[in-house]
Scaffold this active site. Structure first.
Site, short mmCIF file in Angstrom:
data_model
loop_
_atom_site.label_atom_id
_atom_site.label_comp_id
_atom_site.label_asym_id
_atom_site.label_seq_id
_atom_site.Cartn_x
_atom_site.Cartn_y
_atom_site.Cartn_z
N ASN A 15 74.55 54.96 36.85
CA ASN A 15 74.66 55.13 35.41
C ASN A 15 75.53 54.02 34.83
OD1 ASN A 15 74.53 56.13 32.85
ND2 ASN A 15 76.08 57.72 33.18
N ARG A 30 71.28 59.29 32.37
CA ARG A 30 71.75 58.00 32.89
C ARG A 30 71.09 56.86 32.13
NH1 ARG A 30 71.66 59.21 39.36
NH2 ARG A 30 73.31 60.79 39.29
N THR A 31 71.90 55.88 31.78
CA THR A 31 71.39 54.76 31.01
C THR A 31 70.37 53.97 31.82
OG1 THR A 31 73.58 54.59 30.01
CG2 THR A 31 72.08 52.76 29.65
N SER A 32 69.16 53.85 31.29
CA SER A 32 68.14 53.08 32.01
C SER A 32 67.71 51.86 31.22
CB SER A 32 66.94 53.97 32.30
OG SER A 32 66.49 54.54 31.09
#
Lengths: 282, 240
Positions: free
Chosen positions: B119, B15-17
């Protein structure tokens, strides 16, 4: 002769290349009480013949609002029709949520048609036994479509489905060329005349018919019994405005008016100069 | 995690953090003929000015423009999603094409859904178009969406908006709008460390949608503001 051998399953073709179960489903539509639709440049009107199963009961609901800009009239198994209208309402609401705009009628009609087609190609399903007249508005104007149990759909200027719809269709075929220019009131009157043709012996009243309208800047609405009754009365009683409208009408109307005055029983006819009431009387 | 000799690898976090390759401000203004979007063509890799010819403004359908700031790979994903939506429309073949407002609504739904799944598509997007009337809307990585007469994403919200507020009118001519937007991007180049002086300007009008080729805007670094040799301590209001 061969019909009975190949009609058990919707997934069985007959030697003549027909799907009899689908045709039987369309027969169910023809048995239902009539539904009529017609459109002008600005409005679409739907009208239904409402049958009550007995004197004690209320009549079945056959006009459904799907969204502010779309409504349907059904003929056939109204239970199937309710399920389809729930699907259509759901699709419209979802479209509003995702795109923040109304679902174009044409797209909804195709979705319903594709849903109906699925039932003609699964052995564990049966076709929907209801025909729909879909009235709707989109950025290209008002539209009238018919959805069939076969999964077919087509667009119409005016159409009628259900029992004794041929009588209504004959009336519509006579008049449809004038519909585009009709006002909302004229269109509703035409619809009521068409319903009258389907009723034949019975008197037209707000108890045995229903009318709904959708138009540019006018959301879909089913007319309440009082408004409906006043439209019905305006068919029968003469009104000053109607006569004036007659006299300033098109050539078509004038020629029909001349005809009407010739038979002369009820001095003033109403609704775009047609002479239906007189026909009915003689 | 465990102090044992054998370590168990767990599945990576997909997931994009945080954004990695990023674009800075996109500006959008409505003017007399329609809507104008402007942005530079830089994609930064943190503090490195990594890619100098990134087209952060793209055409969608025939009447809409999208400008993106934030993670460039997520912008490419957004363009793929929109391409899929456009393709569906073409295949339905009923002459109906999505309006700029519908594309804006669609993106809002997508961005908000991704946010709810934890996400996000790490972008701030401007949707601009013209269908009977001009449309300018904003959608971002958490699903915020609104329409306005002029919008700036990223640093532009702080540096450019005050300039636009001073000069904006609904009936700006195209020349005035271009000048306004160029002036804003010049200030961005002076003051935003992640901006460049190579810019693109795009417009959506009744005549259609067009995006200019990138070009370099002028800048003057000789003024007292930027040169310690000409100390102006206090004269521009700053103390350092």
């Amino acid at each position: 002769m061969f019909r009975n051998q190949y009609d058990t399953d919707v997934t069985t073709w007959s030697p003549a290349g027909r799907l009899h179960q689908v045709e039987y489903a369309m027969e169910a539509v023809k048995q239902g009480s009539a539904a009529i639709g017609l459109r002008s440049k600005t409005h679409v009107v739907l009208a239904t013949v409402n049958k009550a199963s007995s004197e004690l009961s209320a009549h079945q609901k056959k006009l459904f609002k799907i969204d502010n800009h779309i409504g349907i009239a059904m003929a056939g198994l109204t239970a199937d029709g309710r399920v389809l209208s729930r699907y259509m309402r759901s699709e419209c609401i979802n479209h509003h949520f995702v795109f923040e705009s109304p679902l174009p009628v044409g797209r909804l009609v195709v979705q319903v048609a594709d849903k109906a087609q699925v039932c003609t190609q699964r052995s564990w399903k049966r076709p929907y036994g209801v025909g729909l007249l879909v009235a709707g508005l989109d950025e290209t104007g008002p539209h009238l479509y018919q959805n069939c149990p076969s999964g077919n759909y087509s667009e119409y200027q005016a159409f009628a489905i259900g029992s004794r719809s041929q009588a209504a269709k004959t009336y519509l075929e006579r008049k449809f060329e004038t519909f585009m220019e009709c006002t909302k009131e004229e269109l509703i009157r035409h619809a009521l005349f068409a319903v009258k043709e389907s009723l034949q012996e019975e008197e037209l009243s707000s108890g045995n018919c229903g009318v709904a309208v959708v138009g540019i800047d006018e959301p879909f609405v089913v007319l309440d019994p009082k408004t409906l009754q006043s439209y019905i009365e305006s068919l029968e009683t003469g009104k000053e405005e109607q006569q004036t409208m007659e006299e300033t009408g098109t050539d078509d109307r004038q020629s029909l008016q001349v005809q009407h005055e010739g038979t002369g029983s009820r001095g003033i006819s109403v609704g775009a100069g047609d002479d239906s009431p007189t026909d009915m009387e003689t | 995690m465990f102090s044992s000799a054998v370590s168990t690898t767990s599945a990576p976090n997909t997931r994009t953090s945080q954004p990695i390759v990023t674009g800075t401000t996109v500006l959008g203004i409505k003017y007399a003929d329609g809507v104008m979007l402007a942005a530079d063509t830089l994609a930064s890799y943190g503090s490195l000015a990594r890619y100098n010819d990134v087209r952060r403004i793209q055409k969608v359908g025939s009447s809409t423009l999208i400008g993106a700031s934030g993670e460039i790979s997520d912008f490419q994903s957004v363009l793929d999603i929109l391409e899929g939506m456009t393709r569906e429309d073409i295949n339905l073949d009923d002459g109906y094409t999505r309006t700029p407002a519908e594309i804006h609504g669609y993106l809002r739904s997508v961005m908000y859904q991704r946010r709810n799944k934890g996400n996000p598509l790490w972008n701030q997007l401007l949707v601009a178009g013209y269908r009977e009337k001009p449309f300018l809307g904003y959608v971002d990585l958490i699903g915020t969406a609104y329409e306005e007469n002029f919008i700036a994403t990223g640093f532009g919200a702080y540096l450019a908006i005050p300039i636009i507020r001073d000069r904006w009118r609904a009936d700006l001519s195209e020349g005035e709008a271009r000048a306004l937007v160029e002036d804003c991007l010049r200030v961005m180049y002076y003051r935003d460390c992640r901006a460049s002086n190579r810019i693109q300007i795009a417009k959506a009008t009744g005549a259609g949608v067009s995006i200019s080729e990138p070009y370099v805007i002028s800048s003057d670094w000789e003024t007292a503001n930027f040169d310690i040799r000409h100390s102006t301590r206090g004269s521009d209001g700053s103390s350092w």
